[in-house]
Design a protein around this motif. Structure first.
Motif, short mmCIF file in Angstrom:
data_model
loop_
_atom_site.label_atom_id
_atom_site.label_comp_id
_atom_site.label_asym_id
_atom_site.label_seq_id
_atom_site.Cartn_x
_atom_site.Cartn_y
_atom_site.Cartn_z
N MET A 180 0.83 -1.21 0.00
CA MET A 180 0.00 0.00 0.00
C MET A 180 0.86 1.26 0.00
O MET A 180 0.55 2.24 -0.68
N ILE A 181 1.96 1.23 0.77
CA ILE A 181 2.86 2.38 0.79
C ILE A 181 3.50 2.58 -0.58
O ILE A 181 3.60 3.70 -1.09
N LEU A 182 3.95 1.47 -1.20
CA LEU A 182 4.57 1.57 -2.53
C LEU A 182 3.57 2.11 -3.55
O LEU A 182 3.93 2.90 -4.42
N ALA A 183 2.32 1.67 -3.45
CA ALA A 183 1.29 2.20 -4.35
C ALA A 183 1.08 3.69 -4.12
O ALA A 183 0.91 4.46 -5.08
N GLY A 184 1.10 4.11 -2.85
CA GLY A 184 0.95 5.53 -2.54
C GLY A 184 2.10 6.35 -3.10
O GLY A 184 1.90 7.45 -3.62
N ILE A 185 3.32 5.82 -3.02
CA ILE A 185 4.48 6.51 -3.59
C ILE A 185 4.35 6.62 -5.10
O ILE A 185 4.68 7.66 -5.70
N ALA A 186 3.86 5.56 -5.75
CA ALA A 186 3.66 5.60 -7.20
C ALA A 186 2.65 6.68 -7.58
O ALA A 186 2.86 7.46 -8.52
N VAL A 187 1.54 6.75 -6.84
CA VAL A 187 0.53 7.78 -7.09
C VAL A 187 1.11 9.17 -6.84
O VAL A 187 0.82 10.13 -7.57
N MET A 188 1.96 9.28 -5.82
CA MET A 188 2.60 10.57 -5.52
C MET A 188 3.43 11.05 -6.70
O MET A 188 3.35 12.23 -7.08
#
Length: 364
Positions: A180-188
Motif C-alpha cells: 500500500m505504501i509503494l502504491a501511494g508513492i507511485a501515485v505521488m
C-alpha cells in the motif's frame, strides 16, 4: 504442613511480582507524562522565540509580556509597536505553523499505526501530492469546484484519489501494508508529474504562485486562513484521538484487531477519509510540507512508546514543535523567510535517518 508453607511462600512471591509490575507500570506512566509536559515547555519556549524573530526583533520576555497585557485588557488595543507586530503579523504565522505541524504529525501517527508501517504519512502515501495537484489546477487553470472555496474543495477531491487507491488495494487485493505504501508513492510521483506539467503551461505569476504550493510556505499566513484550518484540524484530530483504541488494535495486525471485534475495513475507510480531509485543509493553505508527518510521530514514539492514546497527543506537540523550529530557521538566514518546505526537507531527512538508526526495534 510443609505444603501449606510452600503455598504461602508461592502466594507471597506472586504478590511481590504483581507489586513490581505495578511499580514499573507507574514509573513508565510518570515518565511518559513528564515527557508530554517537557514537550509543552519546549514548544512554549520555541514559540516565544519565533514571535520575537524578524526584521524588528523583540525579546522573549517582551513578546509574552505584550501578549499577556493584551489578553488581560491591560493594554488598550494595539497601542504599542511590539504588540502590533506580534499580534497582526507574527501570531497568525505561528498559529498556522502550530496547526499544520500538529495536524500533519497526527495524521502521520494514525497512518503508521493503521498500516503498521513506519514510512506511512499523508506525504508518502500520495495524499498531500493529490491535494497539491487539485490546488494547482485551481490556481493555474481556474478549474475549481466550489466558487471562492475552489482551492480547498479541489485539494480535498484530489486527495481522495490516493486514499481510494490504498482502500482498493486493502479491500479488493488484500495487499500488505508495504504494498500500500509503494502504491501511494507511485501515485505521488504521478501527481507530482501532472503538477509539473500544469505549471509549465502557466504564465509567470500563476506559476510562481503554484510553485509555492509545491514546496510549502507559511508566508501567506493570515487571520483569514486560520478558521478553516483550525476547525478541520480540531475535529479531525479529535476523532483520531477518540479512535486511538482501534489504532492500537490495528497496530498489532488486521487479524488480531478482527478477533477483538474491530471492523478493520470500516475503521480504515473512516480514518483515511479523515486524514484526507485534514491533509487537504492544510495543503490548500500552506502547500505540500514533507517530513513533519513522518518525523514528528517517530520523535514522540521514542519517548512515549506505541500506545496511541498517548502517542497521538505527543505527536501533536512534536509535530508543532518541529514546524516552529523549522520556521525559526527559515527566518534566520535570509531577510525574506525561506519556504518552510525547503527547511523541513533539509532538516527532516537527516533527522529521520538518525531516528531510523537509533530507534529500537521493539517500539514496533
Amino acid at each position: 504442613m510443609e505444603s501449606k508453607i510452600d503455598e504461602s511462600n508461592s502466594a507471597q512471591e506472586k504478590g511481590f511480582a504483581l507489586s513490581d509490575l505495578l511499580q514499573n507500570y507507574t514509573k513508565k506512566r510518570k515518565k511518559k507524562v513528564i515527557s508530554l509536559l517537557l514537550f509543552v515547555v519546549i514548544l512554549f519556549i520555541v514559540s516565544g522565540y519565533a514571535l520575537g524573530l524578524g526584521a524588528y526583533e523583540i525579546s522573549f520576555l517582551d513578546t509574552y509580556g505584550a501578549i499577556w497585557q493584551y489578553l488581560t485588557h491591560m493594554s488598550d488595543g494595539f497601542n504599542t509597536l511590539d504588540l502590533r507586530v506580534i499580534w497582526q503579523d507574527r501570531v497568525p504565522r505561528l498559529l498556522v505553523a502550530l496547526i499544520a505541524g500538529g495536524a500533519l504529525a497526527t495524521t502521520g501517527a494514525a497512518m503508521q499505526s493503521m498500516l503498521k508501517n513506519p514510512l506511512a504519512d499523508s506525504y508518502t502515501t500520495g495524499i498531500s501530492s493529490g491535494a497539491s495537484f487539485g490546488a494547482t489546477i485551481a490556481i493555474v487553470l481556474g478549474i475549481a469546484i466550489g466558487g471562492s472555496a475552489g482551492i480547498v474543495v479541489n485539494a480535498f477531491i484530489f486527495s481522495l484519489i490516493p486514499a481510494a487507491v490504498i482502500l482498493f488495494l486493502s479491500l479488493a487485493k488484500r495487499a500488505s501494508p508495504s504494498t500500500m505504501i509503494l502504491a501511494g508513492i507511485a501515485v505521488m510521483y504521478i501527481f507530482n508529474a501532472l503538477t509539473s506539467y500544469v505549471m509549465l503551461t502557466a504564465d509567470e505569476n500563476a506559476m510562481a504562485s503554484a510553485y509555492e504550493w509545491t514546496i510549502g510556505t507559511l508566508n501567506k499566513a493570515s487571520w483569514t486562513t486560520l478558521p478553516v484550518m483550525f476547525a478541520v484540524s480540531l475535529v479531525g484530530c479529535g476523532i483520531i484521538v477518540y479512535m486511538s483504541r482501534y489504532l492500537n488494535a490495528m497496530n498489532s495486525g488486521d487479524d488480531f484487531a478482527t478477533t477483538l471485534g474491530v471492523n478493520v475495513n470500516r475503521i480504515r475507510i473512516i480514518l483515511l477519509t479523515i486524514i484526507s480531509v485534514v491533509a487537504a485543509a492544510i495543503v490548500s493553505f500552506t502547500g505540500v510540507i514533507g517530513f513533519v508527518g513522518l518525523v514528528g510521530p517517530h520523535m514522540a514514539r521514542m519517548f512515549i512508546g506505541s500506545d496511541n492514546k498517548l502517542l497521538i497527543p505527543a505527536s501533536i506537540l512534536t509535530g508543532a514543535t518541529v514546524m516552529v523550529v523549522c520556521d525559526v530557521i527559515a527566518k534566520l538566514f535570509t531577510a525574506s523567510p525561506l519556504p518552510i518546505g525547503i527547511i523541513t526537507a533539509i532538516i527532516g531527512g537527516p533527522v529521520f535517518l538518525l531516528l531510523i538508526i537509533r530507534q529500537r526495534k521493539e517500539v514496533w
